[in-house]
Write a protein that holds these residues in place. Structure first.
Motif, PDB file in Angstrom:
ATOM      1  N   ARG A 449       0.860  -1.190   0.000  1.00  0.00           N
ATOM      2  CA  ARG A 449       0.000   0.000   0.000  1.00  0.00           C
ATOM      3  C   ARG A 449       0.897   1.240   0.000  1.00  0.00           C
ATOM      4  N   GLU A 450       0.724   2.022  -1.074  1.00  0.00           N
ATOM      5  CA  GLU A 450       1.488   3.262  -1.238  1.00  0.00           C
ATOM      6  C   GLU A 450       2.976   3.008  -1.052  1.00  0.00           C
ATOM      7  N   LYS A 452       4.507   0.547   0.482  1.00  0.00           N
ATOM      8  CA  LYS A 452       4.910  -0.139   1.712  1.00  0.00           C
ATOM      9  C   LYS A 452       4.326  -1.545   1.740  1.00  0.00           C
ATOM     10  N   GLY A 479      -7.615   3.809   0.491  1.00  0.00           N
ATOM     11  CA  GLY A 479      -6.419   3.954  -0.324  1.00  0.00           C
ATOM     12  C   GLY A 479      -6.358   2.890  -1.397  1.00  0.00           C
ATOM     13  N   ARG A 480      -5.167   2.819  -2.042  1.00  0.00           N
ATOM     14  CA  ARG A 480      -4.950   1.876  -3.146  1.00  0.00           C
ATOM     15  C   ARG A 480      -4.080   0.736  -2.650  1.00  0.00           C
ATOM     16  N   TYR A 481      -4.521  -0.520  -2.902  1.00  0.00           N
ATOM     17  CA  TYR A 481      -3.828  -1.729  -2.456  1.00  0.00           C
ATOM     18  C   TYR A 481      -3.394  -2.520  -3.684  1.00  0.00           C
ATOM     19  N   SER A 495      -3.983  -4.075  -8.805  1.00  0.00           N
ATOM     20  CA  SER A 495      -4.317  -3.118  -7.745  1.00  0.00           C
ATOM     21  C   SER A 495      -5.803  -2.832  -7.721  1.00  0.00           C
ATOM     22  N   THR A 497      -8.864  -0.163  -5.249  1.00  0.00           N
ATOM     23  CA  THR A 497      -9.069   0.936  -4.304  1.00  0.00           C
ATOM     24  C   THR A 497     -10.095   0.528  -3.254  1.00  0.00           C
TER      25      THR A 497
END
Length: 1024
Positions: A449-450, A452, A479-481, A495, A497
């Motif tokens: 995620r982002e 990380k 968020g975006r995964y 990916s 959201t």
């Protein structure tokens, strides 16, 4: 040139396999060879054995016979036609055997089932002469057929002295269809001759004849009698399959000729389906063999010297051809996967199993385990790809099931199952993000995620299958995964959201309610939710979604955040649990409420009638459903064959309380058939009635009801007529119901009684010529039945019959008024000379026919009109008076002659003229013929239309002026008749005068001939 490493080569092979995966497949049989018997005498001398398979690339074919490869290119008798095998000029020995087809392509090999191929043939007999058979008259003889080499079903016959027909079977001669031998139980002198055995192959229809066997019958010494000896026997034990047909042969030699008959050893009769040869009784045929046909059968041969018995046991061979219960399916697996296939076949005897890969037998060991019809293969690699077959065997044959195993080796690929692009979840909820790429071998998965890497711990966990779970969701989790997948052949990612929304809550839930049938109510359902969401309402009743398009009582009302349920005219069927379900994009909530509908009670159950007396019965029942409102009381109803519908009856207690399930019905009528039913009542209303009880009949008793309306009078001279209203059947109270009629002269002391046994009787006539007319009597009527006599009615006064009129009416006059009517008048009888005159009878007949042919008209007054008479005919007429005792004497006959008939010709050449208020009519005078009445005038009928009432106008002229009332400017219908002394003549056809509201018009009606002439004249005028 660069050499490819093994793993690089593996990737290329796997990619090429994937590209061709949808188009290429191994061979699959669509047509397999089957067992067959072929005639060698066929004209084309070719045998075609079918085999066809589908596959891509198209399969190649090979054949084996008896396990040996067939090299069609080098063997002249064999040729492949596509996958089929063509055998030319076959030989029964060289080319008979077990054949198997093998189909192969680049993906694998499959073998077909085995097919046994045989050839039907019949060789010729040896031409060697046969020895003469010498036999004494009365002795037995057996002539051997000795058929030549053959295969297939054979039919044996014998020919004597080269005759055209075959030897007929009878009690003395028998031909075995097993060996072809001819058995003669007792030789006669006529049996001498040359005997030839004829053999016919049923399939090829080929026939062969043996050399003749001369038979000489010696008469040098007489042959003594001897007991039967059975020479043709059936097996001691014979297995017979279900549904097959079996023939048992039996024939005995002996002198005298033995008789043959069949029986079962267990004493049971032979089944009707079994057939016995009528000529010799030597063959017992049992078609469609069933388990009950099994047993010991005996053939009995008897003559005057003794008997002999042959017996054999028929065993039911319970076999069932193999068929698949569970077959194989193609498998597409990844490297290192584990495969399990299972096949199951049904049959009798039970099958055993073997496995083939690409047509070769498989043996268990290492990664492969075989357990009957189950195959387990572990650690699958690319070399395991190919065609697999499960083969089930038993003594009747084998069946094959095929499937293809494809093994894939691929880098991770999300094309088929990417991570969900957008996932919306409520705050405080839980989410599962799936990561399922297509890869072989299985890929290692990780979530980011982002930028990380996400690790297990806290609210986040990653399961073995790669699913990321986050619990107790909050806004910070938006968020975006990204899911990253890796194996030996590559890396790929996908990916999505995650969006977090406020949870949905029901703020106004539905409440449980009670309602009566017929009321209307509303179940509320209101929610609060995230402003960006659009809630959808759905109602469920008793666990099923409500289809509002099919419900007349249910309707969902409200918009936006409300979805209330309206229930109109609620019924019992609407009782139950209602659930309001609210669905949004992220969550779903629901609330339930119970609706209880109170209604009239259901029908009581189990109604029984006991303790039947003449006026009471005991009823008991079980309560039905109270429909949510307690039963307050019960009402009992009954009906009889004579009652109109169901009637309430009196009970003990008078009002049956709701807790009581029994009651005594009282005040019933004896000897009456009753049905009873019970109705429950509660605060809502009266419920449905119970099922009617069985018919019962109350006990008999002495009748209690006397007849009503007793009266009398009338009748013939010397009669006393007493009448009454019959007692209804319900009041008969028993069998043999009847009436007792009692009467006496007024002031008399003794009653005269008479019994009337008919229950429907309503009249009794006492005849005594000494009774003076109009003598006053007292009368009463009682009742009785088989149990005794009942009450009498109140006595009434009744007069005896009066005497008939003694005089005839006087001054009878008759006058013809038309061709079919005569008016008759007469004077009344003198007053006081007779009793009350009830009517007059007018008798009339034609002159010459006699009074015995007279017709009679009954009238109440001193005049009568006779109608329906013949025109121009003399009638004789007589009148007599009638009272209650009958008619008196007839008056002397008077005569009258009917008028001539009216003209048969209607008025013609009718002309009309119409103004706004008048119709002017003019027509031609009708001339009567010599035998018709002269015309005295005309009658004009007119009306506005067919439905309106007709108006009539009479005139003595041939013209008339009709006044048209205001408001009748429409179409008019007019008909004209001639008037004569003989009546009205034939009417003109209805004349239709059309509507002319503003203009004057005129027209005419004429005969058909005149109308045709008018049409011709008009046509000529138009031409000029």
């Amino acid at each position: 040139m660069k050499m490819l490493l093994p793993w690089e080569l593996l990737i290329l092979l796997s990619l090429s396999g994937c590209l061709a995966e949808n188009s290429q497949h191994g061979p699959v049989f669509t047509q397999e060879p089957s067992d067959g018997v072929f005639p060698l005498s066929s004209d084309d001398k070719q045998v075609f054995i079918n085999c066809k398979a589908k596959g891509k690339p198209p399969p190649r074919y090979r054949w084996k016979v008896d396990g040996q490869e067939i090299h069609a290119e080098s063997e002249p008798n064999y040729r492949l036609v596509e996958g089929n095998l063509l055998i030319s000029d076959p030989h029964a020995i060289d080319h008979g055997g077990v054949y198997q087809c093998i189909a192969s392509n680049a993906l694998g090999t499959v073998v077909s089932r085995e097919a046994r191929v045989q050839f039907a043939f019949l060789h010729s007999f040896s031409r060697k002469s046969r020895k003469t058979v010498s036999v004494r008259e009365g002795q037995a003889v057996v002539l051997l057929c000795g058929p030549p080499p053959h295969y297939g079903a054979m039919q044996f016959s014998w020919v004597v002295d080269g005759g055209r027909g075959f030897l007929r079977h009878d009690a003395r001669r028998f031909v075995s269809q097993k060996t072809g031998d001819l058995f003669i139980a007792k030789v006669e002198a006529s049996d001498a001759g040359n005997y030839t055995c004829a053999v016919r192959n049923v399939m090829t229809n080929a026939t062969a004849f043996s050399s003749p066997t001369p038979v000489v019958v010696r008469r040098d010494a007489a042959m003594g009698e001897y007991e039967p000896k059975i020479e043709v026997r059936f097996p001691d034990v014979l297995n017979v399959s279900k549904g097959s047909s079996v023939k048992l042969e039996c024939f005995a030699l002996g002198n005298p000729v033995p008789s043959i008959w069949w029986r079962r050893a267990d004493g049971q009769p032979l089944a009707g389906k079994m057939k016995i040869n009528h000529s010799s009784s030597g063959v017992l045929e049992i078609p469609y063999f069933r388990p009950e046909d099994a047993g010991v059968y005996e053939c009995v041969a008897e003559n005057s010297r003794g008997g002999s018995v042959a017996r054999g046991r028929l065993l039911f061979h319970d076999v069932e051809h193999l068929h698949w219960v569970q077959t194989l399916r193609d498998a597409h697996v990844v490297i290192d996967a584990r495969l399990q296939w299972e096949c199951r076949a049904a049959g009798k005897p039970p099958p055993t199993y073997s496995w083939l890969k690409n047509g070769r037998p498989m043996t268990p060991g290492g990664r492969l385990a075989l357990d009957g019809g189950r195959l387990t293969l572990s650690g699958i690699g690319l070399s395991d790809s190919g065609m697999y077959q499960c083969v089930a065997h038993n003594e009747l044959g084998a069946v094959h099931a095929s499937a293809e195993l494809k093994v894939a080796a691929l880098p991770p690929d999300f094309a088929r199952r990417p991570v969900r692009k957008s996932t919306v979840i409520q705050r405080g909820g839980e989410v599962a993000l799936e990561c399922r790429p297509h890869a072989s071998p299985r890929a290692a998965l990780s979530w980011w995620r982002e930028g990380k890497l996400l690790r297990d711990g806290g609210r986040q966990t990653v399961s073995e299958d790669g699913t990321l779970r986050i619990t107790n969701i909050s806004k910070v989790d938006e968020g975006r995964y990204t899911c990253v997948a890796r194996n030996h052949f590559g890396t790929s990612s996908s990916s999505g959201t995650l969006l977090v929304k406020e949870p949905t809550r029901i703020t106004v839930p539905p409440l449980s309610l009670d309602a009566d049938v017929g009321q209307s109510l509303v179940l509320p359902c209101e929610v609060s939710c995230d402003p960006s969401l659009d809630p959808a309402f759905k109602w469920f009743f008793s666990g099923k979604a409500i289809d509002f398009g099919r419900q007349e009582h249910l309707e969902m009302i409200g918009t936006g955040l409300a979805g209330d349920l309206m229930v109109r005219n609620v019924q019992l069927k609407h009782s139950g649990k209602y659930v309001c379900a609210v669905q949004t994009e992220v969550d779903a909530v629901s609330a339930a409420a119970d609706l209880t509908v109170r209604g009239p009670p259901g029908a009581p159950d189990g109604l029984e009638v006991t303790d039947v007396t003449d006026t009471t019965v005991q009823l008991s029942w079980a309560s039905g459903p109270d429909n949510h409102s307690p039963v307050t009381s019960y009402a009992v109803q009954a009906r009889t064959p004579c009652s109109i519908g169901w009637q309430s009856v009196r009970t003990v207690p008078d009002s049956v309380p709701g807790q009581m399930m029994h009651a005594t019905v009282r005040d019933l009528n004896p000897w009456v058939d009753y049905e009873f039913r019970v109705v429950a009542i509660n605060s809502v209303g009266v419920g449905e009635p119970s099922t009617p009880s069985k018919h019962i009949r109350t006990a008999a008793a002495v009748p209690k009801v006397a007849p009503n309306n007793v009266s009398g009078g009338g009748g013939a001279r010397g009669e006393l007529v007493i009448t009454w209203e019959p007692v209804s059947e319900e009041q008969h109270a028993g069998e043999d119901f009847g009436y007792v009629v009692a009467f006496r002269p007024l002031g008399g002391a003794t009653w005269i009684q008479a019994a009337v046994a008919a229950p429907d009787a309503s009249r009794y006539v006492y005849r005594n010529h000494s009774v003076a007319p109009l003598t006053l009597f007292e009368a009463k009527v009682g009742v009785y039945n088989s149990r005794g006599e009942g009450p009498f009615s109140r006595p009434v006064r009744v007069f005896s019959a009066e005497e008939e009129p003694s005089e005839a009416p006087s001054r009878v006059r008759a006058r013809a008024v038309s061709a079919s009517e005569i008016q008759v008048h007469w004077e009344p009888l003198p007053s006081g000379s007779t009793g009350k005159i009830l009517a007059y009878q007018v008798l009339y007949w034609t002159r010459g026919s006699g009074r015995s042919h007279a017709e009679t008209l009954r009238v109440l007054h001193l005049t009568a009109r006779l109608s329906g008479l013949k025109p121009s005919t003399v009638y004789l007429i007589s009148v007599r008076a009638q009272n209650s005792a009958g008619p008196g004497p007839s008056s002397p006959a008077v005569s009258a002659t009917t008028r001539k008939p009216p003209p048969s010709q209607p008025p013609g050449n009718i002309e009309w003229k119409l103004t706004n208020s008048k119709i002017f009519l003019n027509w031609e005078h009708v001339k009567a013929m010599e035998n018709e009445s002269e015309v005295t005038g005309y009658k004009v009928h007119y009306r506005q239309n067919w439905d309106a009432a007709a108006r009539t106008l009479e005139t003595n002229r041939t013209s008339v002026e009709l006044q048209v009332p205001p408001g009748e400017e429409g179409e008019h219908l007019v008909q004209i008749q001639a008037l004569t002394e003989g009546g009205a003549g034939a009417g003109s056809g209805p004349l239709r005068i059309p509507k002319m509201s503003s203009l004057n018009s005129e027209g005419f009606a004429t005969t058909t001939c005149c109308l045709q002439l008018l049409i011709v004249l008009l046509s000529l005028l138009l031409v000029l």
